[in-house]
Each structure stands twice: as structure tokens, then as C-alpha cells.
Design an enzyme around this catalytic site. Sequence first.
Site, PDB file in Angstrom:
ATOM      1  CG  HIS A  39      37.237  53.590  -3.415  1.00  0.00           C
ATOM      2  ND1 HIS A  39      37.435  52.255  -3.329  1.00  0.00           N
ATOM      3  CD2 HIS A  39      37.941  54.108  -4.598  1.00  0.00           C
ATOM      4  CE1 HIS A  39      38.195  51.828  -4.608  1.00  0.00           C
ATOM      5  NE2 HIS A  39      38.539  52.961  -5.154  1.00  0.00           N
ATOM      6  CG  ASP A  40      35.438  53.312  -7.165  1.00  0.00           C
ATOM      7  OD1 ASP A  40      35.805  54.339  -7.281  1.00  0.00           O
ATOM      8  OD2 ASP A  40      35.827  52.170  -7.600  1.00  0.00           O
TER       9      ASP A  40
ATOM     10  CD  GLU B 239      37.870  48.277 -10.010  1.00  0.00           C
ATOM     11  OE1 GLU B 239      37.125  48.868  -9.684  1.00  0.00           O
ATOM     12  OE2 GLU B 239      38.957  48.543 -10.426  1.00  0.00           O
TER      13      GLU B 239
ATOM     14  CG  ASP C 190      42.635  50.297  -9.997  1.00  0.00           C
ATOM     15  OD1 ASP C 190      41.409  50.696  -9.064  1.00  0.00           O
ATOM     16  OD2 ASP C 190      42.888  50.979 -10.999  1.00  0.00           O
TER      17      ASP C 190
ATOM     18  CG  ASP D 220      43.954  49.866  -4.565  1.00  0.00           C
ATOM     19  OD1 ASP D 220      43.871  49.456  -5.704  1.00  0.00           O
ATOM     20  OD2 ASP D 220      43.071  50.534  -3.848  1.00  0.00           O
TER      21      ASP D 220
HETATM   22  C1  GLC Z   1      39.242  51.655  -9.911  1.00  0.00           C
HETATM   23  C2  GLC Z   1      39.065  52.275  -8.727  1.00  0.00           C
HETATM   24  C3  GLC Z   1      38.557  53.743  -8.989  1.00  0.00           C
HETATM   25  C4  GLC Z   1      39.620  54.454 -10.112  1.00  0.00           C
HETATM   26  C5  GLC Z   1      39.752  53.623 -11.264  1.00  0.00           C
HETATM   27  C6  GLC Z   1      40.951  53.998 -12.132  1.00  0.00           C
HETATM   28  O1  GLC Z   1      37.736  51.577 -10.458  1.00  0.00           O
HETATM   29  O2  GLC Z   1      38.307  51.616  -7.684  1.00  0.00           O
HETATM   30  O3  GLC Z   1      38.591  54.715  -7.760  1.00  0.00           O
HETATM   31  O4  GLC Z   1      39.116  55.622 -10.516  1.00  0.00           O
HETATM   32  O5  GLC Z   1      39.958  52.124 -10.937  1.00  0.00           O
HETATM   33  O6  GLC Z   1      42.101  53.401 -11.491  1.00  0.00           O
END
Ligand code: GLC
Length: 561
Positions: free
Chosen positions: A334-335, A259, A202, A101
Site C-alpha cells: 500500500h506504500d 517492516e 509497522d 497490522d
Molecule cells: C509504514 C506504513 C505506512 C505508514 C507508516 C507510518 O511505513 O506502511 O503506510 O504511513 O508506516 O505508520
Amino acid sequence: MEKLKKQWWKKAVVYEIYPKSFYDSDGDGLGDLRGIIRKLDYLEELGVNVLWLCPVYKSPMADNGYDVADYYQVDPSYGTNEDLEELIGEAGKRGIRIVMDMVVNHCSDEHEWFQRALKDPEGRYGKYFYIRKGADGGPPNNWRSVFGGSAWEPVPGTPYYYLHTFTKKQADLNWENRELREEIYKMMNWWMDRGVAGFRLDAITYLKKKDGLPSFAPDGEDGLVTCSYGSLNCEGIREILRELRDRTYGPRCALAVGEAPGVAPEDALEYISLEDGLFSMIFEFAEWEIALKGPDNFWYDERDWTQEDVKREIFNSHRAVGEKGWYGVFLENHDQSRSIDHYLPEEGRNYYGASMLAAVYMFRRGTPFLYQGEEIGMRGVRWPSIGDYDDCSSHNQYELARRKGLSHEEAMECIYKYSRDNARTPFQWEDAPNGGFTSGRPWLRVNENYTEINARGQRQDPDSLYHWYQKLIRLRLCSEYSDILTDGSFVPLYEDVRNLLAYERSYQGRRVQVFCNYQREECRIRTAEDLRLMADNYGDIRKEGDVLTLRAFEALIAEAE
Ligand code: GLC
């Protein structure tokens, strides 16, 4: 052939690991890298060939590692850099690659760069961040952070503020600064030199902020406005991403999954074209995004939706990119909440519903991503007090809901539905104390249902969800259908039939059809095709003459001859 080699990630099924909750090898209650090494045989048996590790870098863990304090060091709670190298090597022996990540929109306020910036906000390291003087006795503008509250935090004892799109422990990095960009490229290449096969990027579409960081008309009672107007998919983002690609993962043919929430289907090809996309793929978020209204995705601000909406979003996304693009497709991460709880009606929250959902996404055009525990049907939790929750966004969302006037009970209902801790409870390995996750005290409570839902039980049961996933992964990666399921075109079928999600993949004259009945009621359709069974969660096909009957939450995958 050359192309296939370069685009190796098309023939991949990725398994996302949330290391803190996967397996604890040393009894301190926290999952760790040696724990992952111990479970590699399990992952090999399941059949996945890429692991995405959520961040394991040194971090104060304000957002469980998404607040990086040192990009070059593994956090001691996870182990050492040597453990990570061993994991890469051991996984490699089993044909499994490791994807890290990469969190580069922001870093921790405890990162050395930020510490230096605090000492000299106008100096060299101050320019690594967005540090600005306040205006009219308040912050520089009226942006609201993703987790709620102002996106600006004062630098103590100075007239300055720094920008944080997420928590105040996550200071946004300034991608306009060439020196910062060079630091990041160097670091990403350093990881690839160590055998890392790619990155999950991310919050990557936040890198570019709108020039001048302007205020906008408030969109909430707090007088603030969602920061997405000034920081998400802003003009100029593509130039930044192009350089990032060309200097890091691009030339090395590494997997890069973005993402990238908020990329409209009509713009998707720029990001994920197989010819010259900015990434190998981006996550296809559309069907998750229909659940919440408004640009901020506040959990109390839900929208009514049905399976028909999910279907429409899935088909729209695929139609928009056709055979030119490539998605990362997934049910869970995980979110998000566990898919069984989120996507299925009460009566489908069982083996049939869960296995049907797996078929909805596993054969779509793109690379499938499984999230740990999905393969055994792990479920969400309902804890009585907000104090039982660790997830920082659950706390913020609870506060927001209460401020909006919701009672404690009502606010907790939002938490039960959307808390990120639903997906973060420790992995349930067996029917043993703490689900076999740790011999110590787990950092987050284990879901009490581990006595019924656990990996050991499911591995012993040939009719379990685990074995269903294993079967689908094999079909996808190493069966005579593999090329069809990878490179085949994707065409919706029976689109107008309510609660049926069906599609066809076809390649070089061969066709695979997938039928998913999203309801308790039987669904009958007419089809003249001869269907040769590849997999069915009931074990057989019910077809008389031209009439195909799909039972409650049935998933049928068949070759059409
Ligand atoms: C992304 C991650 C999340 C995190 C956010 C800030 O959305 O998946 O878990 O809190 O970025 O880094």
C-alpha cells in the site's frame, strides 16, 4: 513435524488488504469489514491462506489508520469488533488466517494517552512519549520527519515539543518506558486471544531512539537531518525487539513480519534466522530501495537503475541469509507504486510482463505477499492536481519538490511515479459504475481502466493474470512441488545473462528452475537439463537440443530432471 507446526507461515501465501479500498458493503464509499467477509469466497478461490489487514483500529485517519486512537476498537467506518470476530471465524472456515497490522512506534495524537500527556507533559502519560523542552527558541533537535519538516511539534501553550517520526498526528511512543511496553504486550496478547494469527509490525525498527536524542550535521537545505540517524536501527533496538517477541508472538508461534527498512543483508539473520530470529520474517525491500537516493527517499531524488540492479539486490539478499533465514517477499504494497508501472519497461506493461514479474517473486525462499489488485494487474493513476490526491506523503513530497525548484508538471511526474494513492485506488471488481467497489461515492477515485481491468472479467478468462496467479499459488501451496518451493535452497542461475532472472530451488534431490526474461528481445541460453513444464505464461517450452529460447517477457517454471 513439530517445527513445521510452529513455522506454519512457511506454507503460506499472504494477501494484503487495504480495507478502505477493498469492498464497500454499505454504500458509504469506504471499504469495510463486512465487505471483506463478502469477498472471502473470491480470496479462497484465488488460493491465499492468510490475510493481512492494514489497520482497522479507531483512528482519525490522518494516515489512513496508521494513526491509532484506540488499539482495542475497530473504527466505526470499518464496522464493529463483532464484525472483525465474524471475519476471523468465516475466514477460518475457509482455511484462511487473519494477521493484523500493529502500529506501535507511534499512536494518534487523539489517543487517550496523548491527550493525558498534553495536560501534564512531565507526568505519567507524558512519559509514554518523547516530550522535551525546546532548545534555543526552537525544537529540541534538528531531526527531519520521514514525511518532511521538523520531527518535533510544539505542545501549545508550553515550552514542550513532542517527537513524531511520521506526521504530526503520529506521536512516537517511548519504548524506554516499561509501563508503556506492558500496555502494548497486553494489547497484542488480547488480539491473539481473539484468534488473530499474527502481526505485520509497522515501522518496527524505529522503536529505539539514540540515547540523548542528539542533533547531527544537517544534510539538507532546510538545516535539518534525516531522523533515521537517531531513530532507525539504533543501538539497543534488538533488546527491545527480543522482549517484544518473547512477551507476545514468540511463545504463541504467531506470524510476525517486520517492516524493517534499512536492515543490511549482512545483519538480516539476526532478524530472521529460522532458529531464533526476532521475527518470523522481514520484508525484503532491497529492490524497491534502489529507485530512490539518499536516506530520506525523497521522490524527486531518483536514481537510474536497470533490471540488472534489481537482480543483483534480490540475489544478494538471498545469499546473505542462505537456508538459515526467511523473508517476506513481495512486489507491491500500500506504500508503493503498482509493480507493472514500476518494474517493467513500457513495452512489457501487459499480461506477459505482469505474469513474468509474478514468477520472479512467487517462488523465492520466503513467504510471498500479494497486494490487493496485483492479481488482476491494477495500474497507477495520473490525476492533474495535487488536490486530487489523498495520501499525506504525496502532499508533503509535492511541497518538497516544489521547494527544490521543480515546476508543477515536474513535481506531478514524481507523484505519478511514487504516490501511494497509485496502490490505494478502490479495487476493481467488475465493469460497473465505480468498478463495483461501492454503490455510493468512493472515497478515492476509481481508476478509469476498470472497464478493461476487473476481477469478474479475469475470472471468466482462463488465460488471465488472475488465473496465472491462482496457478502459481497452487504450485506453491498444494502441489507435489510444494516442499521444494518452500524449503528448497535458492540458487541463482545464469547470473551474467543480461535481463534474465533465473533461479533454482532444490530439495531432497528434486529441482525446480524458474526463468524470467525481463525484455522484449528473445533470450537464448544453453542448458543440458531436461525441463518438465510446470507453468509458462506462453503455455509451452521452446527448447531445441540444448538451446532454450525465452520469448518476450516469458516466465517458465519447470522441473529439471
Ligand atoms: C509504514 C506504513 C505506512 C505508514 C507508516 C507510518 O511505513 O506502511 O503506510 O504511513 O508506516 O505508520
